[in-house]
Design a protein around this motif. Structure first.
Motif, PDB file in Angstrom:
ATOM      1  N   MET A 188      25.117 -28.615  29.978  1.00 23.79           N
ATOM      2  CA  MET A 188      26.497 -28.325  29.586  1.00 23.79           C
ATOM      3  C   MET A 188      27.380 -29.529  29.894  1.00 23.79           C
ATOM      4  SD  MET A 188      27.387 -25.706  32.700  1.00 23.79           S
ATOM      5  CE  MET A 188      29.102 -25.538  32.208  1.00 23.79           C
ATOM      6  N   GLU A 192      33.205 -27.170  31.061  1.00 25.08           N
ATOM      7  CA  GLU A 192      32.733 -26.039  30.275  1.00 25.08           C
ATOM      8  C   GLU A 192      32.291 -24.909  31.211  1.00 25.08           C
ATOM      9  OE1 GLU A 192      29.610 -27.244  27.708  1.00 25.08           O
ATOM     10  OE2 GLU A 192      30.835 -28.678  26.590  1.00 25.08           O
ATOM     11  N   THR A 232      32.357 -23.544  36.395  1.00 22.77           N
ATOM     12  CA  THR A 232      33.055 -24.490  35.523  1.00 22.77           C
ATOM     13  C   THR A 232      33.087 -25.819  36.264  1.00 22.77           C
ATOM     14  OG1 THR A 232      34.416 -22.743  34.559  1.00 22.77           O
ATOM     15  CG2 THR A 232      35.152 -25.007  34.243  1.00 22.77           C
ATOM     16  N   VAL A 269      31.844 -35.700  29.543  1.00 22.72           N
ATOM     17  CA  VAL A 269      32.645 -35.365  28.360  1.00 22.72           C
ATOM     18  C   VAL A 269      33.881 -36.254  28.361  1.00 22.72           C
ATOM     19  CG1 VAL A 269      33.964 -33.579  27.178  1.00 22.72           C
ATOM     20  CG2 VAL A 269      31.819 -32.992  28.337  1.00 22.72           C
TER      21      VAL A 269
END
Length: 302
Positions: A188, A192, A232, A269
């Motif tokens: 992931m 997220e 998260t 990310v």
């Protein structure tokens, strides 16, 4: 082992009649003759089968006393006696654990008879060999419980005779560890939401209550008692590879548990930069406009 009895009789031609007394001259061990002529004998197991000569005497009360003897034979036939099963105490067993018991019996016949054992009644799965070995591995569904077992021993005499014996048993409940299904490795991005549901099962009857928990994992990852795994990852937690170990435990005392391990890979990310707001400005003709733009970026590394 059966009583044999006869009454001896004799005649005497004297007048007045004389008193007659009977006695044993020879015969098998244990045979008796009373003075009144009562003959009695209970042949032992060793005495049969066989033929035995008996000599008896009758004596009058004359002067001098006179006697007469007589001889006859007794045939002793073999009589089959029943075997006897040895008493069996209460048996205590555990679920999923093998149990064996050697049955024992005696037989007083000579020659000795061959004995065979068998099961008359008992719980499903319990067996008895002809040689007298009882065995059983109680299943989960068969404990905890109590019950009765009836076993039998039979000889090979003519006719064959049997003896039965009943004994009690108790099966104790044994707690088995729960099972936790494997969890696939997760991949992931930063920021997220990770959401995984753990699935456990328990084979015990009655079924145990299961509770889930975290054994090892990154900061922020939580496991609810019902098996929900959530996380998260923050910007500072990626990129990274994280080992997560989770468990499920039953509610017995002591509790048993199962543990599973999986990895969570956090990928970097790229976040868009942010440009600070530029206020409206007014400039005159031929005036120089000077504005400094201010931007920020939350990515780590910057």
């Amino acid at each position: 082992l059966v009583l044999f009895s006869r009454t001896l009789t004799a005649t005497d031609g004297n007048l007045p009649a004389q008193t007659l007394t009977y006695s044993l001259v020879s015969g098998p061990t244990g045979l008796t003759v009373s003075g009144a002529g009562a003959l009695a004998w209970t042949p032992s197991e060793l005495a049969g089968p066989g033929n035995y000569d008996v000599v008896v005497r009758v004596t009058d009360s004359g002067t001098p006393p006179l006697s007469a003897t007589n001889q006859f034979s007794i045939q002793v036939r073999e009589v089959n006696g029943p075997p006897v099963l040895t008493a069996i105490p209460l048996q205590t067993l555990e679920e999923h654990t093998g149990w064996t018991l050697n049955l024992a019996a005696t037989d007083g016949d000579l020659p000795v008879n061959t004995l065979q054992f068998s099961l008359v009644d008992g719980p499903p799965g319990l067996t008895v060999t002809t040689g007298g070995i009882a065995s059983w591995t109680p299943s989960e569904a068969q404990g905890p419980s109590t019950g009765l077992v009836t076993v039998q021993v039979t000889d090979n005499g003519v006719p064959p005779l049997s003896d039965t014996r009943q004994f009690s048993f108790g099966v104790n409940e044994v707690n088995t560890a729960p099972f936790l299904e494997a969890v696939a490795d997760q991949t992931m991005g930063e920021l997220e939401l990770l959401s995984v549901t753990l699935v456990g099962s328990d084979a015990d009857l009655p079924v145990n209550a299961l509770t889930y928990g975290l054994v090892e994992g990154p900061p922020g990852l939580v496991v609810s008692p019902g098996g929900g795994v959530t996380w998260t990852p923050s910007e500072s937690q990626g990129p990274s590879t994280n080992v997560v170990r989770v468990r499920v435990a039953d509610n017995r005392e002591p509790a048993l548990e199962a543990i599973r391990e999986f990895t969570v890979v956090i990928q970097e990310v790229n976040l868009p930069p942010a440009l600070a707001e530029v206020p409206d400005v007014a400039v005159g003709v031929l005036e120089l406009l000077t504005v400094t733009l201010v931007g920020t970026d939350d990515d780590l590394p910057a």
